[in-house]
Design a protein around this motif. Structure first.
Motif, mmCIF file in Angstrom:
data_model
loop_
_atom_site.group_PDB
_atom_site.id
_atom_site.type_symbol
_atom_site.label_atom_id
_atom_site.label_comp_id
_atom_site.label_asym_id
_atom_site.label_seq_id
_atom_site.Cartn_x
_atom_site.Cartn_y
_atom_site.Cartn_z
ATOM 1 N N ASN A 18 11.233 16.176 -14.091
ATOM 2 C CA ASN A 18 10.089 16.874 -14.679
ATOM 3 C C ASN A 18 9.677 16.325 -16.038
ATOM 4 N N ASP A 19 10.619 15.736 -16.766
ATOM 5 C CA ASP A 19 10.318 15.251 -18.113
ATOM 6 C C ASP A 19 9.926 13.774 -18.146
ATOM 7 N N GLY A 20 9.927 13.126 -16.991
ATOM 8 C CA GLY A 20 9.543 11.721 -16.935
ATOM 9 C C GLY A 20 8.144 11.540 -16.392
ATOM 10 N N PHE A 21 7.711 10.285 -16.319
ATOM 11 C CA PHE A 21 6.362 10.018 -15.824
ATOM 12 C C PHE A 21 6.296 8.607 -15.246
ATOM 13 N N VAL A 22 5.469 8.448 -14.202
ATOM 14 C CA VAL A 22 5.285 7.155 -13.552
ATOM 15 C C VAL A 22 3.807 6.781 -13.574
ATOM 16 N N VAL A 23 3.490 5.639 -14.148
ATOM 17 C CA VAL A 23 2.144 5.072 -14.073
ATOM 18 C C VAL A 23 2.186 4.006 -12.978
ATOM 19 N N ALA A 24 1.467 4.270 -11.882
ATOM 20 C CA ALA A 24 1.490 3.379 -10.719
ATOM 21 C C ALA A 24 0.145 2.673 -10.591
ATOM 22 N N MET A 25 0.181 1.356 -10.524
ATOM 23 C CA MET A 25 -1.079 0.613 -10.493
ATOM 24 C C MET A 25 -1.043 -0.491 -9.454
ATOM 25 N N ASP A 26 -2.262 -0.850 -9.001
ATOM 26 C CA ASP A 26 -2.403 -1.913 -8.007
ATOM 27 C C ASP A 26 -3.783 -2.530 -8.168
ATOM 28 N N VAL A 27 -3.862 -3.831 -7.918
ATOM 29 C CA VAL A 27 -5.155 -4.519 -8.027
ATOM 30 C C VAL A 27 -6.037 -4.257 -6.810
ATOM 31 N N ALA A 28 -5.449 -3.763 -5.719
ATOM 32 C CA ALA A 28 -6.217 -3.532 -4.492
ATOM 33 C C ALA A 28 -7.160 -2.343 -4.653
ATOM 34 N N SER A 29 -8.185 -2.313 -3.809
ATOM 35 C CA SER A 29 -9.153 -1.222 -3.844
ATOM 36 C C SER A 29 -8.564 0.014 -3.166
ATOM 37 N N PRO A 30 -9.058 1.200 -3.490
ATOM 38 C CA PRO A 30 -8.527 2.436 -2.903
ATOM 39 C C PRO A 30 -8.650 2.502 -1.391
ATOM 40 N N ASP A 31 -9.614 1.767 -0.807
ATOM 41 C CA ASP A 31 -9.807 1.831 0.643
ATOM 42 C C ASP A 31 -9.044 0.750 1.398
ATOM 43 N N TYR A 32 -8.147 0.040 0.693
ATOM 44 C CA TYR A 32 -7.308 -0.977 1.339
ATOM 45 C C TYR A 32 -6.119 -0.317 2.009
ATOM 46 N N GLY A 33 -5.696 -0.836 3.152
ATOM 47 C CA GLY A 33 -4.463 -0.385 3.792
ATOM 48 C C GLY A 33 -4.685 0.377 5.078
ATOM 49 N N ALA A 34 -3.635 0.396 5.917
ATOM 50 C CA ALA A 34 -3.648 1.112 7.189
ATOM 51 C C ALA A 34 -2.200 1.463 7.552
ATOM 52 N N PRO A 35 -1.962 2.561 8.314
ATOM 53 C CA PRO A 35 -2.940 3.509 8.850
ATOM 54 C C PRO A 35 -3.543 4.415 7.789
ATOM 55 N N PHE A 36 -2.907 4.503 6.605
ATOM 56 C CA PHE A 36 -3.488 5.238 5.488
ATOM 57 C C PHE A 36 -3.963 4.239 4.445
ATOM 58 N N THR A 37 -5.123 4.488 3.855
ATOM 59 C CA THR A 37 -5.562 3.670 2.735
ATOM 60 C C THR A 37 -4.714 4.016 1.509
ATOM 61 N N LEU A 38 -4.822 3.188 0.478
ATOM 62 C CA LEU A 38 -4.083 3.467 -0.751
ATOM 63 C C LEU A 38 -4.477 4.831 -1.307
ATOM 64 N N GLU A 39 -5.764 5.125 -1.285
ATOM 65 C CA GLU A 39 -6.230 6.397 -1.824
ATOM 66 C C GLU A 39 -5.709 7.582 -1.020
ATOM 67 N N GLN A 40 -5.726 7.480 0.304
ATOM 68 C CA GLN A 40 -5.237 8.570 1.145
ATOM 69 C C GLN A 40 -3.747 8.800 0.937
ATOM 70 N N ALA A 41 -2.987 7.703 0.856
ATOM 71 C CA ALA A 41 -1.548 7.830 0.648
ATOM 72 C C ALA A 41 -1.252 8.436 -0.723
ATOM 73 N N ALA A 42 -2.005 8.014 -1.733
ATOM 74 C CA ALA A 42 -1.798 8.548 -3.080
ATOM 75 C C ALA A 42 -2.132 10.027 -3.142
ATOM 76 N N GLU A 43 -3.209 10.432 -2.467
ATOM 77 C CA GLU A 43 -3.610 11.838 -2.470
ATOM 78 C C GLU A 43 -2.540 12.711 -1.826
ATOM 79 N N ARG A 44 -1.918 12.205 -0.774
ATOM 80 C CA ARG A 44 -0.851 12.967 -0.131
ATOM 81 C C ARG A 44 0.296 13.219 -1.106
ATOM 82 N N ILE A 45 0.655 12.204 -1.856
ATOM 83 C CA ILE A 45 1.730 12.362 -2.843
ATOM 84 C C ILE A 45 1.288 13.259 -3.989
#
Length: 274
Positions: A68-95
């Motif tokens: 709870n006291d830590g933090f993660v900054v996660a970054m990628d050069v790819a666009s949010p709509d990259y990836g399958a079966p879930f895009t990066l944006e969809q996978a991130a939203e689930r988390i």
């Protein structure tokens, strides 16, 4: 892939955060990423910068480890709509919708050179993302930039020094796809293959001192089958390659396909430096 059962650590994560409850594929990936976070020695309260986060497979494990006291900054050069079966944006939203969400900030289409986060981070993580780099020099520049942003760097990638014959198919598939990327421009997962000795050299060149390296079991992951299937799907493309490349690739294909359905994934090597 071998028969798989989640261990107690993975089951506890799923129960705690209500993530991936019906997603067997993701549960398998999660188990390995939890092992990686432990090998990175991520502690509660740490600030972590993850470069090349993709769909957040390792991000979720890092967020669990920092508490709870830590933090993660996660970054990628790819666009949010990259990836399958879930895009990066969809996978991130689930988390983000889970109780882990408050510990994570996702940044897509973001390059480290333009990153303006508060430094230094306790640790920077690159987890199974180096083979995406189109040019080896880009990886060196990434390490050099991380030297400015973090006190420590932890790196994980597939270990080309396979120790089980059933891992040979994954090695061959990766080699085929790297050769494919050398003459056909594509956005596939494999652009370059880096041996762990080369990673250590690049880290030292960027100003890091390697403090630890180890191997983490990954043979049970699905990646060997995924890469083998993709390699077989693009075999006709090699008709455009030089004759000598075709001869080499056909040899890899023969070795790869001898595995039938018994392929195991390569293990992961870990390098930590400061």
């Amino acid at each position: 892939m071998t028969k798989f059962e989640t261990n107690e650590m993975t089951q506890s994560f799923i129960r705690k955060y209500k993530l991936f409850e019906e997603d067997t594929v993701q549960q398998i990936q999660l188990q390995h990423r939890l092992d990686l976070a432990a090998a990175f020695q991520i502690k509660e309260g740490m600030r972590v910068l993850e470069a090349g986060c993709g769909q957040g497979d390792t991000t979720a494990a890092l967020a669990d480890a920092v508490g709870n006291d830590g933090f993660v900054v996660a970054m990628d050069v790819a666009s949010p709509d990259y990836g399958a079966p879930f895009t990066l944006e969809q996978a991130a939203e689930r988390i983000k919708k889970s109780s882990l969400g408050g510990r994570i900030s996702f940044h897509f289409e973001t390059d480290l050179d333009s990153f303006t986060g508060v430094a230094p981070f306790d640790v920077a993580v690159l987890s199974h993302c180096s083979w995406y780099f189109k040019h080896p020099g880009d990886l060196l520049r990434t390490f050099t930039r991380l030297r400015q942003l973090a006190k420590r760097v932890c790196f994980a990638e597939w270990d080309l020094d396979f120790t089980k014959m059933d891992q040979r198919a994954h090695f061959c598939a990766a080699s085929i796809l790297a050769l494919y990327s050398s003459f056909i421009d594509n956005e596939g997962n494999i652009q370059n293959l880096f041996h762990k000795s080369r990673i250590q050299e690049l880290l030292k060149e960027a100003g890091f001192t390697v403090e630890d390296h180890l191997t983490v079991d990954a043979f049970y992951l699905q990646d060997a089958k995924w890469e083998k299937d993709f390699a077989n799907s693009i075999r006709p493309e090699f008709l455009k390659a030089p004759e000598m490349v075709q001869t080499l690739v056909n040899s890899y294909y023969e070795l790869m396909n001898q595995s039938s359905d018994n392929e195991m994934s390569l293990d992961s090597f870990i390098i930590c430096a400061k």
